[in-house]
Design an enzyme around this catalytic site. Structure first.
Site, short mmCIF file in Angstrom:
data_model
loop_
_atom_site.label_atom_id
_atom_site.label_comp_id
_atom_site.label_asym_id
_atom_site.label_seq_id
_atom_site.Cartn_x
_atom_site.Cartn_y
_atom_site.Cartn_z
N GLU A 44 -4.09 -7.13 1.55
CA GLU A 44 -3.66 -5.94 2.29
C GLU A 44 -3.75 -4.70 1.39
OE1 GLU A 44 0.44 -4.47 4.62
OE2 GLU A 44 0.40 -6.34 3.46
N LYS A 126 -2.39 -3.07 11.12
CA LYS A 126 -1.23 -3.95 11.25
C LYS A 126 -0.52 -3.66 12.57
CE LYS A 126 1.35 -4.53 7.56
NZ LYS A 126 2.41 -4.32 6.52
N CYS A 162 -0.31 -9.30 7.19
CA CYS A 162 1.04 -9.53 6.67
C CYS A 162 2.12 -9.72 7.73
CB CYS A 162 1.42 -8.41 5.71
SG CYS A 162 2.75 -8.88 4.56
#
Length: 586
Positions: A44, A126, A162
């Site tokens: 990430e 995300k 994540c």
């Protein structure tokens, strides 16, 4: 079944170093390509480093990230890797979000992209944004609204970032709905004690929910107070572990996977949580069958003490190196705290980059002075003695201080001495305070709190002793000299600012104190709840008051490696001016 060789690059990156981070991506892509990888992934926000904090709100930085991504795609192709899809985390912005009150300026995105053929072929952000603990992602980002899927060698690969795995819903069930054969999640999830066990169970659960093999790629390294432990994991659709990377070690996990073939028609439409499938076909035909050669391996797990100690070493090493320093300076008292900090520093940087100073006063015991010198001999660090008594006498002759002011003067003279040497010689000073002392304010502002970094800031005193004993045992097992003198481990802790002083003159026994602090500081338990667990009510009340009134001191303490669920810093944010006190209802 189609086959795919996946490369998960568990690497470090530095916030703001776009050129250096891009160079690392090229280096590790080359390594993966040389191993025959068909799909390559990086953590990430690897291109910008993580977390970027308010840099996300700076349009110039966002645009620099976007430009660096395009340049990286072109360079990978120029280097001969254009046929290999590469997943890279970076900072982006929404093209469609309209400015509105309460939304971060510029609508930044915690994003990742797939680079292929010299181009950015897919971008995604995300979906779930964490806003707890050290995370402030509602402050910095707007959420993504797609389920990205790429078809690689006849396999549909869903992509996540994540928190998309840590939260229920969203991309995980959407992956099952879309019928993907592999889910790849890129992460920069900070380390905390025992998180590796939680992480493994999480990935197992999500793989079963997604109905496919799941790869969890983690970051390694450190950024300010945060440290990343790697521990990348691949599990099959039943939740069985296929491969697991080492903790606190940079490297690449490369493995061959047998995966379900993609459906004839690419998935499309809107799926779970309103996510729109964004599908890109990169290579529709499966590879000719080959004999699997790479399994990724199963790295041995570290025991709990080695894990924490490794985190402290990695955190300090990253802070020193990434801020352009090469050496550190430590005040060595002969006590356990400075001894453990010195051992960590020697392991992180090498003893030749560690400078220790003994600064005895008239109250310093001979055994403490001897212990400091013995530590220097055992570790091989640079060592000198600078007595503070002449300075102390000069101040006392001018000010005539008594009591606590006289005690604190000694500590502040040591702090001034360390900072003077730091300025003169270019070392950064390490503060030796532990979490127990910081919690109750048992430290001197501008004295033992001076420094650029506090390596054991998030380590309770009882854990300091345990880690020191572990480090000595580890040395003995390797046939090396234990770095910490035995007498530093066995003598009663003392600041040695007055005759016969020991810590228990002012504090409860550390084994009791630390259990109370862990409940109050780390778990946010109130007085009644702590007393109900069997602790003395008067002791609890006194301890909690010491914690509450010391907030102003903690705000002035340097950053230090976070290892617990709630460290002093970004995790725990209380007002300095605060009249609330825990009261018992009895």
């Amino acid at each position: 079944m189609p086959q795919l060789r996946l490369a998960l690059n568990q690497i470090d990156s530095t916030v703001g170093d776009l050129a250096g981070n891009a160079e690392a991506v090229v280096h590790w892509t080359r390594h993966a390509a040389e191993q025959g990888a068909h799909l390559v992934a990086f953590p990430e926000m690897v291109l910008t480093g993580y977390p970027v904090e308010d840099l996300a709100l700076r349009s110039s930085f966002v645009e620099a990230s976007r430009a660096a991504l395009r340049a990286l795609a072109a360079r990978l192709a120029d280097e001969g890797f254009g046929d290999v899809p590469v997943i890279v985390g970076y900072l982006d912005r929404s093209e469609t979000a309209q400015p509105k009150y309460g939304q971060p300026a510029g609508a930044p995105l915690d994003a990742a992209a797939v680079l292929h053929g010299g181009r950015v072929v897919l971008r995604y952000a995300k979906h779930h944004l964490p806003n707890y603990g050290v995370f402030d992602e509602f402050r910095y980002f707007v959420p993504g609204d797609t389920l990205p899927v790429i078809r690689v060698r006849g396999v549909d690969v869903a992509l996540a970032i994540c928190e998309d795995l840590w939260q229920d819903g969203g991309r995980v069930p959407a992956t099952r709905t879309a019928g993907a054969g592999l889910l790849v999640s890129v992460n920069a999830s900070p380390y905390e004690r025992l998180k590796d066990d939680t992480r493994l169970e999480l990935v197992r659960k999500r793989a079963q929910e997604a109905g496919c093999t799941t790869a969890y790629l983690a970051m390694i390294g450190g950024q300010d107070e945060l440290v990343y432990d790697g521990d990348s994991i691949v599990v099959d659709r039943h939740g069985e572990t296929i491969a697991r990377a080492p903790q606190f070690a940079e490297g690449s996990v490369i493995l061959d996977l047998d995966l379900p073939a993609a459906a004839p028609e690419p998935p499309s439409g809107t799926v779970d949580d309103g996510l729109r499938i964004d599908h890109v076909t990169l290579s529709a035909e499966p590879l000719p069958p080959y004999e699997p050669e790479l399994t990724g391996g199963h790295a041995d797990r570290l025991d709990d003490d080695e894990e924490v100690y490794s985190a402290l070493v990695v955190g300090l090493r990253a802070y020193v190196a990434k801020n352009g320093f090469s050496s550190v300076l430590i005040g060595l008292s002969g006590g356990i705290d400075s001894s453990l900090v010195a051992a960590i520093a020697c392991d992180a940087l090498g003893a030749h980059h560690v400078y220790g100073v003994s600064m005895p006063s008239k109250y310093s015991s001979e055994h403490s002075k001897d212990d400091a010198a013995d530590l220097a001999r055992r570790t091989g660090l640079h060592y000198r003695t600078v007595p503070i008594e002449p300075m102390f006498d000069a101040y006392m002759g001018s000010l005539g201080l008594t009591g606590l002011a006289e005690e604190n003067l000694q500590s502040r003279l040591r702090g001034t001495t360390l900072m003077a040497l730091s300025n003169q010689e270019g070392h950064i000073v390490l503060a030796p305070g532990n979490k127990s002392e910081l919690a109750v304010g048992y430290s001197t502002l501008y004295g033992d709190s001076v420094g650029a970094y506090g390596p054991i800031k998030d380590v309770y005193k009882t854990d300091v002793f345990r880690l020191a004993r572990w480090r000595n045992r580890a040395a003995e097992e390797r046939g090396q000299t234990p770095p910490i003198p035995e007498s530093s481990l066995t003598k009663p802790p003392s600041a040695e600012l007055r005759p016969g002083q020991v810590d228990t003159d002012s504090l409860p026994d550390y084994d009791v104190l630390d259990r109370i602090l862990e409940l109050y500081v780390d778990r946010d338990q109130g007085k009644d709840a702590i007393v109900a667990l069997g602790f003395d009510e008067e002791l609890v009340a006194r301890t909690l008051r010491m914690v509450d009134v010391a907030e102003y001191k903690r705000r002035q303490y340097p950053p230090g490696t976070k290892i617990s669920a709630k460290g002093f810093g970004k995790d725990r944010r209380l007002p300095i001016t605060n009249q609330w006190r825990e009261q018992t209802s009895r």
